[in-house]
Design a protein around this motif. Structure first.
Motif, PDB file in Angstrom:
ATOM      1  N   GLU A  37      43.599  54.504  42.783  1.00  0.00           N
ATOM      2  CA  GLU A  37      44.471  55.445  42.075  1.00  0.00           C
ATOM      3  C   GLU A  37      44.052  55.550  40.622  1.00  0.00           C
ATOM      4  O   GLU A  37      43.546  54.608  40.046  1.00  0.00           O
ATOM      5  CB  GLU A  37      45.924  54.949  42.112  1.00  0.00           C
ATOM      6  CG  GLU A  37      46.504  54.903  43.514  1.00  0.00           C
ATOM      7  CD  GLU A  37      47.846  54.207  43.515  1.00  0.00           C
ATOM      8  OE1 GLU A  37      48.648  54.496  42.615  1.00  0.00           O
ATOM      9  OE2 GLU A  37      48.073  53.367  44.407  1.00  0.00           O
TER      10      GLU A  37
ATOM     11  N   LYS B  61      57.005  50.759  41.902  1.00  0.00           N
ATOM     12  CA  LYS B  61      55.662  51.162  41.518  1.00  0.00           C
ATOM     13  C   LYS B  61      55.580  51.641  40.063  1.00  0.00           C
ATOM     14  O   LYS B  61      54.657  51.275  39.337  1.00  0.00           O
ATOM     15  CB  LYS B  61      55.170  52.270  42.452  1.00  0.00           C
ATOM     16  CG  LYS B  61      53.692  52.622  42.253  1.00  0.00           C
ATOM     17  CD  LYS B  61      53.176  53.484  43.390  1.00  0.00           C
ATOM     18  CE  LYS B  61      51.692  53.796  43.212  1.00  0.00           C
ATOM     19  NZ  LYS B  61      50.831  52.592  43.264  1.00  0.00           N
ATOM     20  N   PHE B  62      56.557  52.461  39.663  1.00  0.00           N
ATOM     21  CA  PHE B  62      56.435  53.105  38.354  1.00  0.00           C
ATOM     22  C   PHE B  62      57.447  52.627  37.309  1.00  0.00           C
ATOM     23  O   PHE B  62      57.408  53.055  36.162  1.00  0.00           O
ATOM     24  CB  PHE B  62      56.564  54.631  38.501  1.00  0.00           C
ATOM     25  CG  PHE B  62      55.544  55.246  39.397  1.00  0.00           C
ATOM     26  CD1 PHE B  62      54.203  55.284  39.001  1.00  0.00           C
ATOM     27  CD2 PHE B  62      55.883  55.789  40.631  1.00  0.00           C
ATOM     28  CE1 PHE B  62      53.244  55.868  39.822  1.00  0.00           C
ATOM     29  CE2 PHE B  62      54.930  56.367  41.459  1.00  0.00           C
ATOM     30  CZ  PHE B  62      53.610  56.408  41.055  1.00  0.00           C
TER      31      PHE B  62
ATOM     32  N   SER C  49      52.224  61.245  43.280  1.00  0.00           N
ATOM     33  CA  SER C  49      51.979  59.937  43.894  1.00  0.00           C
ATOM     34  C   SER C  49      51.992  60.049  45.420  1.00  0.00           C
ATOM     35  O   SER C  49      52.674  60.897  45.988  1.00  0.00           O
ATOM     36  CB  SER C  49      53.026  58.926  43.430  1.00  0.00           C
ATOM     37  OG  SER C  49      54.286  59.254  43.980  1.00  0.00           O
TER      38      SER C  49
END
Lengths: 586, 586
Positions: free
Chosen positions: B221, B291-292, B338
């Protein structure tokens, strides 16, 4: 007898309950005496705050009988005539244990205003007014007019009241004043005291005199009733007039210790001004009430209280209400044409005023006797019809009284919200928006100046709206409330008016027995029915006057209210539209 | 263990605290077991309302450790995989003595909604949301959405969660959950739980791993940051999309005992719909947060509670908020692009969905490791600059949080007034005017029909105004509140984000010592500063995204508010003008 806190700079002396003071001058006047306390301090004390210790072995006067005390103090006066007058009046107007006392007891502050409740002057009516006015004012929501300490008692009974009131025949009967006091104390109904009992003796004898006197003396005065399109009506004068109440001026007496307000009255028909103090209005009210009160509702005068902090605002409002009262009186065909009213507005000098005053006070055509001057140009009525008419009036006025009170209650609530929490909330919205803009400005992000300025403007707009909301009731609700308050005053007079009529109807009903026992002749009875019929015509004429005024007044005041409301909402919409214009369309 | 009142018609069994019931089927599923009480009555009871009496000599689990209880109950399950997953999740998400418990204790009614706070599913986030949502909702003033008895728990963890969650590495550390629970419990700040500690071990080791790993594995990513006119910014995709949330449909399971709502999601770029239940949204939220969450504020989902009486209204509002949440996510250049988000919206069949789900749950680029995927095309920053940027964000977000809360508080007050006392008052004004007209009609006086009709109309107009006032907040204040609520959610995420950044800055500051003691090389330190610089660029890029959205959102919502307000006041003015027109000019 009671704690009394001196007002600074007013030559007053603070006294406490139980403290013994030496009276150095019992006759300063205006309900005041000069005394010296145990510390040797000297100053003015309201006579009613002190109790005279007996020097002649008699018991001290009971506290409940303030006017007897007053009479005692006044009898010490070197000005005997004044004192007598005062005492007689007091004795008549405010009987022992009556309202002013309880009103006074309930007072927390012992304000000056209250002190005149038992001062040596005919304060019964004023006290009654105060009660009703206070109700109204609390209902109205002008709390500012009733806050703060009092600055002075402006309208004492003083030397210009040179006419012995005791000369007037209808201030003598102790039982009648008892009844009067009870009437005044009746909560929420009548704020007027109706001298049904103005003649030596009781109410019924007075009624008897009107119903049974034979022949009824032809009075010089004459009040005509004609039958118009809407039924019986008073005869309206060809030209009408109003009277402008203006230019309130402060005067003073007692070497500047006490002050009063004097108003300039200018009848529009003569355009020649006379000056009157509040107490003169009060005197006129008493006369009109005595003379016309069984036939025509005479609303009480506005509150006479003057407060310290908001004196100007209060004076303005009282003047507005005095104006409304005068306009009402001028608008009434019977009252406006009456000698006492004309004389009040048109005297040319002090002497003419005093002569007229004395004459008015000697007037015997008062109470139910006013009906002896009424001449209906109409067919006789039968008793059933009379009774139905009376019941209809009773029902309507009661219902309207309820309606008016509902509106006043709702209006009061609305007034409170509009002047209290609602603008505060708009202010908060405004502040919150401005805070947000301030935070946004601190972001350091470019290109948001326009937004932040726009949000700030929107915030300021809500602050402006807060002010608009808070000020609006003065522009619309105020007048709706004043109108309803006036009508509440009118309607409060009706129970007594209807009482007089029902009393007369009862008399007639009972008269069959008198005929049967030959106490009166059938002719007498016929004449009684005719006279009750005259009363009924007067009632109907008055109701028609009332209705036409009511229609006019409510049409006007609701129109005004709606007009102002439209403008109010349009102004807000416009302001918001301007604020909206500051925001970019993204 | 607790009183539980059965809902009629739901096969439930009422149990009282202290009562001993025999478990006939411990694995009904969805947090329920089947039991029989001493009277022989049989039915469903929530597992958390009962305490397992020990059969193996061990002490019973303490009440405080509900999830351990749950794990125990679940271990009895025949479906071991599911139970393990649930227990592991529960153990991680809701630790002993944490919020859900106290929330439950505070609950008076023992509503169903609350029972899922400790049901065998990852409810930590949902519980946290519920807390924040409740704050919001009480702040918002939609009390109707939270009244009335619950009808059911619609989103139980059930058989379609076939993926063992325990496979995910960041749900294992008991200490981290402790911290997470504390975070969630922090009143009024953050409503998200941030898996700073997603790796085996603690937060600092995770941070160390990012800052000190050498070389940092090049992830597949890549999140680019460029420097634009406003400073560092995310790279925005060339085409954007939204996702429409619509068509909430009730489904049911457990033989109709339990129901849930399913929504249709239609991304505007594909126009191909997928269906998701609330719990799927919740799953997505968890993934995005994991994740973020150290780089991007992920606002919590709207409350998942469903009440009985107002179910439809509630579902509508929740859908509106889910829509707002989805739109936010779609608007974000990093989130919307994403894989997990794309997969959530674009899976083609159940199999693809499950595969994607499993993959997302195995994702290791979570927590601070997300920064390893960030590539700023910009010069390195020095530590002072990094620190200043971080402090500026901290200061601004704190200030904005205060500003937003102020507006929410004021708005809540205003909402209450506009929907409560104010319309009541206008109604009363309307009724009072109509009563007056009714009284006037009874006067028997001719020629006042017009007036009375006009007054009646004016009265009705005020009743209409009452309705307008009561309905208005839904048209304007609602959106202002929703917007501020969303921002409150964003801002509540910042303390954790800033915490991560400050932690990294501290690490770098301490690194000099490590260099001095030769624990790391100067090169290592240089690389640490560079990596903190990357974090700082991410923060700046996110803030620029935040600011541009904020400007757009507030501009739009205040515009809308003012537009609606203008229209509101104009409508009232127009209605009043019509009422005014009914009154004659006399």
């Amino acid at each position: 007898m009671y704690d009394f806190a001196a007002e600074p700079g007013n030559n007053e002396l603070t006294v406490n309950e139980g403290e013994i003071i030496t009276i150095t001058n019992p006759n300063v006047g205006g309900g005041w005496l000069e005394g010296r306390n145990s510390k040797g301090e000297q100053g003015l004390v309201p006579t009613d705050y002190v109790e005279m210790l007996p020097s002649d072995g008699k018991d001290p006067f009971s506290c409940g009988n303030s006017m007897a005390d007053q009479a005692f103090f006044d009898s010490l006066s070197t000005n005997a005539a004044q004192a007598n007058s005062s005492a007689a009046n007091s004795n008549n107007q405010v009987s022992g244990g009556s309202d002013p006392w309880s009103a006074w007891s309930a007072s927390k502050s012992g304000n000056w205003e209250n002190s005149d409740g038992w001062a040596a002057k005919p304060e019964g009516a004023a006290a009654a007014q105060r009660n009703s006015s206070n109700n109204w004012d609390s209902a109205f929501g002008h709390p500012q007019a009733y806050q703060g300490p009092a600055t002075g008692d402006e309208d004492e009974w003083d030397e210009d009241w040179d006419d012995p009131k005791s000369a007037s025949p209808y201030f003598k009967d102790p039982e009648s004043t008892e009844a009067g006091a009870a009437q005044r104390g009746r909560p929420g109904t009548s704020s007027m005291k109706l001298p049904l009992n103005k003649f030596p003796g009781f109410a019924k004898p007075a009624l008897d005199q009107y119903l049974l006197a034979k022949p009824l003396a032809k009075p010089k005065e004459k009040i005509s009733i004609i039958v118009g399109d809407y039924g019986p009506m008073w005869v309206y004068p060809t030209s009408t007039f109003d009277c402008l109440v203006a230019d309130p001026k402060k005067g003073s007496k007692m070497y500047g210790l006490k002050s009063y307000i004097e108003y300039q009255l200018t009848p529009t028909n003569t355009n020649r001004s006379v000056n009157h103090r509040y107490k003169h209005f009060d005197w006129l009210y008493e006369r009109l009430l005595g003379k016309f009160g069984t036939a025509i509702p005479i609303p009480s005068l506005p509150d006479k209280q003057v407060t310290g902090r908001f004196e100007e605002e209060f004076i303005k409002m009282r003047m507005e209400r005095l104006q409304a009262w005068m306009t009402r009186m001028c608008r009434h065909p019977v009252i406006s044409e009456s000698e006492v009213f004309q004389q009040f507005l048109n005297f040319r000098d002090e002497k003419e005023w005093k002569t007229g005053k004395r004459k008015a006070e000697k007037d015997e055509l008062v109470g139910v006797m006013i009906f002896s001057t009424v001449e209906p140009e109409a067919p006789d009525l039968d008793l059933l019809e009379i009774e139905q008419k009376c019941d209809a009036v009773s029902k309507f006025t009661k219902a309207m009284d309820d309606g008016v009170k509902e509106l006043l209650t709702v209006g009061q609530e609305h007034w409170k919200r509009c002047t209290g929490p609602l603008p505060k909330e708009y202010q908060k919205i405004g502040k919150a928006l401005q805070s947000l803009a301030t935070v946004f400005r601190s972001s350091g992000y470019q290109g948001e100046t326009d937004l932040n300025d726009a949000i700030t403007e929107a915030g300021k707009t809500y602050e402006e709206i807060a002010n608009l909301v808070a000020e609006q009731p003065k522009k619309d609700l105020h007048f709706l409330m004043e109108c309803n308050h006036e009508y509440k005053g009118f309607l409060g007079c009706f129970p007594d008016i209807i009482g007089a009529h029902k009393g007369a109807i009862e008399k007639v009903k009972e008269s069959d027995k008198l005929v049967a026992t030959s106490k009166i002749t059938p002719q007498d009875k016929h004449s009684m029915v005719k006279r009750v019929g005259t009363m009924s015509y007067a009632l109907q004429a008055e109701m028609n006057h009332f209705h036409s005024n009511r229609i006019y007044d409510y049409n006007s005041v609701i129109r005004l209210y709606l007009e102002q409301q439209v403008q109010f909402y349009e102004t807000i919409a416009e302001k918001l539209r301007q604020a909206l214009g500051r925001f970019q369309v993204m």
